[in-house]
Scaffold this motif. Structure first.
Motif, PDB file in Angstrom:
ATOM      1  N   TYR A   1       0.749  -1.118   0.002  1.00  0.00           N
ATOM      2  CA  TYR A   1      -0.103  -0.054  -0.079  1.00  0.00           C
ATOM      3  C   TYR A   1       0.822   1.168   0.139  1.00  0.00           C
ATOM      4  O   TYR A   1       0.688   2.304  -0.806  1.00  0.00           O
ATOM      5  CB  TYR A   1      -1.119   0.005   1.286  1.00  0.00           C
ATOM      6  CG  TYR A   1      -1.615   1.338   1.349  1.00  0.00           C
ATOM      7  CD1 TYR A   1      -2.952   1.586   0.738  1.00  0.00           C
ATOM      8  CD2 TYR A   1      -1.234   2.211   2.300  1.00  0.00           C
ATOM      9  CE1 TYR A   1      -3.256   2.925   0.903  1.00  0.00           C
ATOM     10  CE2 TYR A   1      -1.936   3.474   2.601  1.00  0.00           C
ATOM     11  CZ  TYR A   1      -3.055   3.938   1.943  1.00  0.00           C
ATOM     12  OH  TYR A   1      -3.536   4.946   2.054  1.00  0.00           O
ATOM     13  N   HIS A   2       1.911   1.390   1.021  1.00  0.00           N
ATOM     14  CA  HIS A   2       2.691   2.282   1.039  1.00  0.00           C
ATOM     15  C   HIS A   2       3.396   2.579  -0.411  1.00  0.00           C
ATOM     16  O   HIS A   2       3.906   4.115  -0.820  1.00  0.00           O
ATOM     17  CB  HIS A   2       3.706   2.505   2.311  1.00  0.00           C
ATOM     18  CG  HIS A   2       3.104   2.800   3.378  1.00  0.00           C
ATOM     19  ND1 HIS A   2       2.511   3.753   3.719  1.00  0.00           N
ATOM     20  CD2 HIS A   2       3.019   1.818   4.579  1.00  0.00           C
ATOM     21  CE1 HIS A   2       1.922   3.623   5.054  1.00  0.00           C
ATOM     22  NE2 HIS A   2       2.165   2.517   5.540  1.00  0.00           N
ATOM     23  N   GLY A   3       3.706   1.346  -0.980  1.00  0.00           N
ATOM     24  CA  GLY A   3       4.546   1.468  -2.083  1.00  0.00           C
ATOM     25  C   GLY A   3       3.834   2.115  -3.426  1.00  0.00           C
ATOM     26  O   GLY A   3       4.364   3.053  -4.053  1.00  0.00           O
ATOM     27  N   ARG A   4       2.389   1.910  -3.301  1.00  0.00           N
ATOM     28  CA  ARG A   4       1.532   2.204  -4.583  1.00  0.00           C
ATOM     29  C   ARG A   4       1.437   3.742  -4.116  1.00  0.00           C
ATOM     30  O   ARG A   4       1.341   4.425  -4.920  1.00  0.00           O
ATOM     31  CB  ARG A   4       0.223   1.518  -4.320  1.00  0.00           C
ATOM     32  CG  ARG A   4       0.184   0.045  -4.948  1.00  0.00           C
ATOM     33  CD  ARG A   4      -0.898  -0.608  -5.121  1.00  0.00           C
ATOM     34  NE  ARG A   4      -1.794  -0.368  -4.063  1.00  0.00           N
ATOM     35  CZ  ARG A   4      -2.015  -1.230  -3.025  1.00  0.00           C
ATOM     36  NH1 ARG A   4      -1.135  -2.305  -2.951  1.00  0.00           N
ATOM     37  NH2 ARG A   4      -2.855  -1.203  -1.770  1.00  0.00           N
ATOM     38  N   LYS A   5       1.010   3.977  -2.827  1.00  0.00           N
ATOM     39  CA  LYS A   5       0.880   5.530  -2.740  1.00  0.00           C
ATOM     40  C   LYS A   5       2.124   6.319  -2.923  1.00  0.00           C
ATOM     41  O   LYS A   5       1.901   7.493  -3.503  1.00  0.00           O
ATOM     42  CB  LYS A   5       0.434   5.577  -1.219  1.00  0.00           C
ATOM     43  CG  LYS A   5      -0.983   5.098  -0.849  1.00  0.00           C
ATOM     44  CD  LYS A   5      -2.109   5.405  -1.518  1.00  0.00           C
ATOM     45  CE  LYS A   5      -2.943   6.397  -0.958  1.00  0.00           C
ATOM     46  NZ  LYS A   5      -4.082   6.971  -1.832  1.00  0.00           N
ATOM     47  N   ALA A   6       3.106   5.917  -2.817  1.00  0.00           N
ATOM     48  CA  ALA A   6       4.362   6.463  -3.072  1.00  0.00           C
ATOM     49  C   ALA A   6       4.573   6.798  -4.584  1.00  0.00           C
ATOM     50  O   ALA A   6       4.911   7.921  -4.991  1.00  0.00           O
ATOM     51  CB  ALA A   6       5.565   6.019  -2.353  1.00  0.00           C
TER      52      ALA A   6
END
Length: 192
Positions: free
Chosen positions: A167-172
Motif C-alpha cells: 500500500y505504501h509503495g503504491r501511494k508513493a
C-alpha cells in the motif's frame, strides 16, 4: 629482547603492552540474533542516506548501542521492529541535521538506480521527489527500489503487514507520478 620474556602489562620501551580482552561482552542472546538479522539492512539504509560507508558504520554502531541500552524496555513495549526502525531513522536524521545536509542518496545511488527507476527518460526531480515523500512511503521506496529488498523483508523489518508495505509503495508511486507530472498508468490489476 635480549632473551628476556615480556609478560602482558610489563613495561616496554614503548610503554605497557595492552591487556587482551579476557571475557567477551555478555550480550543477551536475543540481542545478538537481532544484530545479525538487522545490521546489514540498517547499514544499507544508513549508507544510502549518508553517502559514506564509514559514516554508515558509525551511525549503525550508535543505533545498536542505543538499542542495547534500552533492550529490555524495547522488548516489553511492543511494536519492537517499528521502534528499532524509528531509532535507525532518528539517528540517521540527527547525523544529517548535525552536518547541515540532506540525504546523500541522490549521488550514492544515481548510477545503480538508473536501471531500477524507469519512470521517465529524464530523471529531473525524481530523487528530490523521493526525498520529499512521507516517512513510510520514503522507506518503502528506498528499501524496495533502491536497495532491492523484497516486500516480505521490508514488512518484517518495519514491523508491518506485507500488504501495508505494498500500500505504501503504491501511494508513493502515485505521489511521485503526480509530482513529476507523469501520465496515469492505464494498466489495471498490476501491483508491485
Amino acid at each position: 629482547m635480549n632473551g628476556e620474556h615480556v609478560h602482558e602489562g610489563d613495561a616496554t620501551p614503548y610503554g605497557r603492552l595492552p591487556q587482551p580482552v579476557r571475557d567477551p561482552l555478555a550480550l543477551p542472546l536475543d540481542f545478538e540474533a537481532f544484530y545479525l538479522g538487522h545490521q546489514e539492512l540498517f547499514h544499507d539504509y544508513a549508507h544510502i542516506q549518508l553517502g559514506s560507508r564509514s559514516d554508515a558504520q558509525d551511525v549503525v554502531h550508535a543505533v545498536f548501542l542505543d538499542i542495547l541500552t534500552s533492550w529490555d524496555e524495547l522488548l516489553q513495549a511492543g511494536n519492537f521492529e517499528q521502534r528499532a526502525w524509528a531509532i535507525v531513522r532518528r539517528t540517521v536524521d540527527e547525523r544529517l541535521e548535525s552536518e547541515g545536509r540532506g540525504p546523500a542518496f541522490v549521488s550514492t545511488v544515481l548510477g545503480a538506480a538508473r536501471d531500477k527507476l524507469s519512470l521517465m527518460e529524464s530523471r529531473t526531480g525524481l530523487y528530490e521527489a523521493i526525498a520529499a515523500l512521507p516517512p513510510r512511503q520514503f522507506d518503502v521506496i528506498v528499501l524496495r527500489h533502491l536497495l532491492g529488498y523484497p516486500p516480505s523483508r521490508i514488512a518484517w523489518f518495519m514491523g508491518l503487514n506485507e500488504r501495508t508495505v505494498d500500500y505504501h509503495g503504491r501511494k508513493a508511486k502515485e505521489r511521485l507520478r503526480v509530482q513529476l507530472g507523469l501520465p496515469a498508468d492505464t494498466k489495471k490489476g498490476e501491483r508491485t
